[in-house]
Design a protein around this motif. Structure first.
Motif, PDB file in Angstrom:
ATOM      1  N   UNK A  74       0.828  -1.209   0.000  1.00  0.00           N
ATOM      2  CA  UNK A  74       0.000   0.000   0.000  1.00  0.00           C
ATOM      3  C   UNK A  74       0.865   1.263   0.000  1.00  0.00           C
ATOM      4  N   UNK A  75       2.054   1.156   0.585  1.00  0.00           N
ATOM      5  CA  UNK A  75       2.955   2.312   0.624  1.00  0.00           C
ATOM      6  C   UNK A  75       3.381   2.767  -0.754  1.00  0.00           C
ATOM      7  N   UNK A  76       3.477   1.824  -1.718  1.00  0.00           N
ATOM      8  CA  UNK A  76       3.851   2.234  -3.070  1.00  0.00           C
ATOM      9  C   UNK A  76       2.806   3.150  -3.689  1.00  0.00           C
ATOM     10  N   UNK A  77       1.542   2.950  -3.320  1.00  0.00           N
ATOM     11  CA  UNK A  77       0.488   3.835  -3.817  1.00  0.00           C
ATOM     12  C   UNK A  77       0.457   5.135  -3.018  1.00  0.00           C
ATOM     13  N   UNK A  78       0.673   5.042  -1.718  1.00  0.00           N
ATOM     14  CA  UNK A  78       0.652   6.240  -0.873  1.00  0.00           C
ATOM     15  C   UNK A  78       1.703   7.246  -1.309  1.00  0.00           C
ATOM     16  N   UNK A  79       2.917   6.777  -1.576  1.00  0.00           N
ATOM     17  CA  UNK A  79       3.978   7.716  -1.966  1.00  0.00           C
ATOM     18  C   UNK A  79       3.735   8.272  -3.359  1.00  0.00           C
ATOM     19  N   UNK A  80       3.134   7.459  -4.240  1.00  0.00           N
ATOM     20  CA  UNK A  80       2.859   7.946  -5.592  1.00  0.00           C
ATOM     21  C   UNK A  80       1.786   9.030  -5.585  1.00  0.00           C
ATOM     22  N   UNK A  81       0.782   8.863  -4.738  1.00  0.00           N
ATOM     23  CA  UNK A  81      -0.304   9.841  -4.663  1.00  0.00           C
ATOM     24  C   UNK A  81       0.156  11.134  -3.987  1.00  0.00           C
ATOM     25  N   UNK A  82       0.948  11.005  -2.938  1.00  0.00           N
ATOM     26  CA  UNK A  82       1.322  12.180  -2.149  1.00  0.00           C
ATOM     27  C   UNK A  82       2.560  12.900  -2.676  1.00  0.00           C
ATOM     28  N   UNK A  83       3.273  12.304  -3.615  1.00  0.00           N
ATOM     29  CA  UNK A  83       4.457  12.939  -4.204  1.00  0.00           C
ATOM     30  C   UNK A  83       4.289  13.042  -5.719  1.00  0.00           C
ATOM     31  N   UNK A  84       3.423  13.937  -6.176  1.00  0.00           N
ATOM     32  CA  UNK A  84       3.175  14.076  -7.620  1.00  0.00           C
ATOM     33  C   UNK A  84       4.318  14.823  -8.309  1.00  0.00           C
ATOM     34  N   UNK A  85       4.273  14.834  -9.637  1.00  0.00           N
ATOM     35  CA  UNK A  85       5.139  15.749 -10.380  1.00  0.00           C
ATOM     36  C   UNK A  85       4.701  17.171 -10.034  1.00  0.00           C
ATOM     37  N   UNK A  86       5.632  18.114 -10.087  1.00  0.00           N
ATOM     38  CA  UNK A  86       5.305  19.504  -9.752  1.00  0.00           C
ATOM     39  C   UNK A  86       5.913  20.440 -10.791  1.00  0.00           C
ATOM     40  N   UNK A  87       5.080  21.301 -11.333  1.00  0.00           N
ATOM     41  CA  UNK A  87       5.542  22.339 -12.258  1.00  0.00           C
ATOM     42  C   UNK A  87       5.558  23.662 -11.514  1.00  0.00           C
ATOM     43  N   UNK A  88       6.749  24.237 -11.356  1.00  0.00           N
ATOM     44  CA  UNK A  88       6.907  25.527 -10.692  1.00  0.00           C
ATOM     45  C   UNK A  88       7.236  26.570 -11.761  1.00  0.00           C
ATOM     46  N   UNK A  89       7.327  27.852 -11.411  1.00  0.00           N
ATOM     47  CA  UNK A  89       7.634  28.866 -12.415  1.00  0.00           C
ATOM     48  C   UNK A  89       8.979  28.672 -13.115  1.00  0.00           C
ATOM     49  N   UNK A  90       9.908  27.923 -12.510  1.00  0.00           N
ATOM     50  CA  UNK A  90      11.217  27.763 -13.144  1.00  0.00           C
ATOM     51  C   UNK A  90      11.720  26.327 -13.213  1.00  0.00           C
ATOM     52  N   UNK A  91      10.937  25.371 -12.701  1.00  0.00           N
ATOM     53  CA  UNK A  91      11.424  23.999 -12.618  1.00  0.00           C
ATOM     54  C   UNK A  91      10.304  22.990 -12.869  1.00  0.00           C
ATOM     55  N   UNK A  92      10.659  21.899 -13.537  1.00  0.00           N
ATOM     56  CA  UNK A  92       9.784  20.733 -13.619  1.00  0.00           C
ATOM     57  C   UNK A  92      10.375  19.684 -12.682  1.00  0.00           C
ATOM     58  N   UNK A  93       9.637  19.364 -11.644  1.00  0.00           N
ATOM     59  CA  UNK A  93      10.104  18.382 -10.660  1.00  0.00           C
ATOM     60  C   UNK A  93       9.392  17.060 -10.920  1.00  0.00           C
ATOM     61  N   UNK A  94      10.155  16.071 -11.365  1.00  0.00           N
ATOM     62  CA  UNK A  94       9.592  14.766 -11.687  1.00  0.00           C
ATOM     63  C   UNK A  94       9.877  13.792 -10.552  1.00  0.00           C
TER      64      UNK A  94
END
Length: 211
Positions: free
Chosen positions: A92-112
């Motif tokens: 279940x932890x593999x799903x928990x971390x995937x849901x709570x740690x998404x990709x993030x697009x900031x004004x200067x960075x793409x965090x994958x």
């Protein structure tokens, strides 16, 4: 030197599991890890959800069955129960971390990100192209400069970089990558937002899109 390597490996693995278990709290609270109000999160967990929940169900059934079979041996029952419950939590932890740690697009960075195993920050100024490209794993090895962040054996976006970024693997190994393939549940929306963000930044390419 070998002892230091083993100790470092154990520390990294322990930190990996700690981050996984702390993600349960974020999951329950419906919060996301390090996503600011100005950031745009993009999930990627959908392709693996059915597999994770199905595997968790099988593990629960197996736990109940084994508990019934060893009920006459209390010590064995206790040990197996702990191991089985720990396995369910890991699944279940593999799903928990995937849901709570998404990709993030900031004004200067793409965090994958991919769970707690991958956290790669790509400056938008490094990106030269982005493609919506659905790919399924074929078992072939990828080139050293290509990072493949498949989820459920698939990727849906590919970004090409003008300058390499450093990917740090779980056990600390580093490599330089200039192409990243990854999955996003809303691939079209992320591609559009990413193109707009890069085009709006300084030094963005005039011909944006497919190379």
């Amino acid at each position: 030197m070998r002892l230091g390597f083993v100790q470092g490996t154990l520390r990294r693995l322990a930190a990996h599991e700690l981050r996984m278990f702390t993600s349960f709290g974020l999951w329950i609270a419906r919060r996301r890890h390090q996503v600011r109000s100005a950031d745009r999160p993009f999930g990627y967990a959908s392709p693996q959800a059915a597999t994770v929940y199905g595997l968790a169900f099988v593990c629960v059934v197996e736990t109940v069955g084994v508990s019934f079979m060893v009920r006459d041996w209390p010590a064995v029952h206790a040990v197996l129960l702990v191991l089985d419950l720990y396995t369910v939590l890991l699944v279940l932890g593999t799903q928990a971390v995937a849901v709570t740690r998404p990709h993030v697009l900031t004004p200067d960075t793409l965090r994958l990100r991919r769970g707690v195993q991958v956290d790669l920050a790509i400056p938008l100024a490094h990106i030269t192209s982005v493609r919506e490209e659905l790919r399924f794993g074929d078992g072939k090895a990828t080139p050293e400069e290509v990072l493949d962040l498949a989820v459920g054996s698939q990727t849906s976006l590919t970004v090409e970089l003008a300058a390499p970024v450093t990917h740090v693997q779980l056990l600390g190994k580093r490599r330089q990558v200039t192409t990243v393939r990854f999955h996003a549940d809303r691939a079209g929306e992320l591609a559009k937002a990413l193109r707009a963000a890069v085009a709006a930044g300084p030094g963005s390419p005039e011909d944006w899109g497919h190379p």
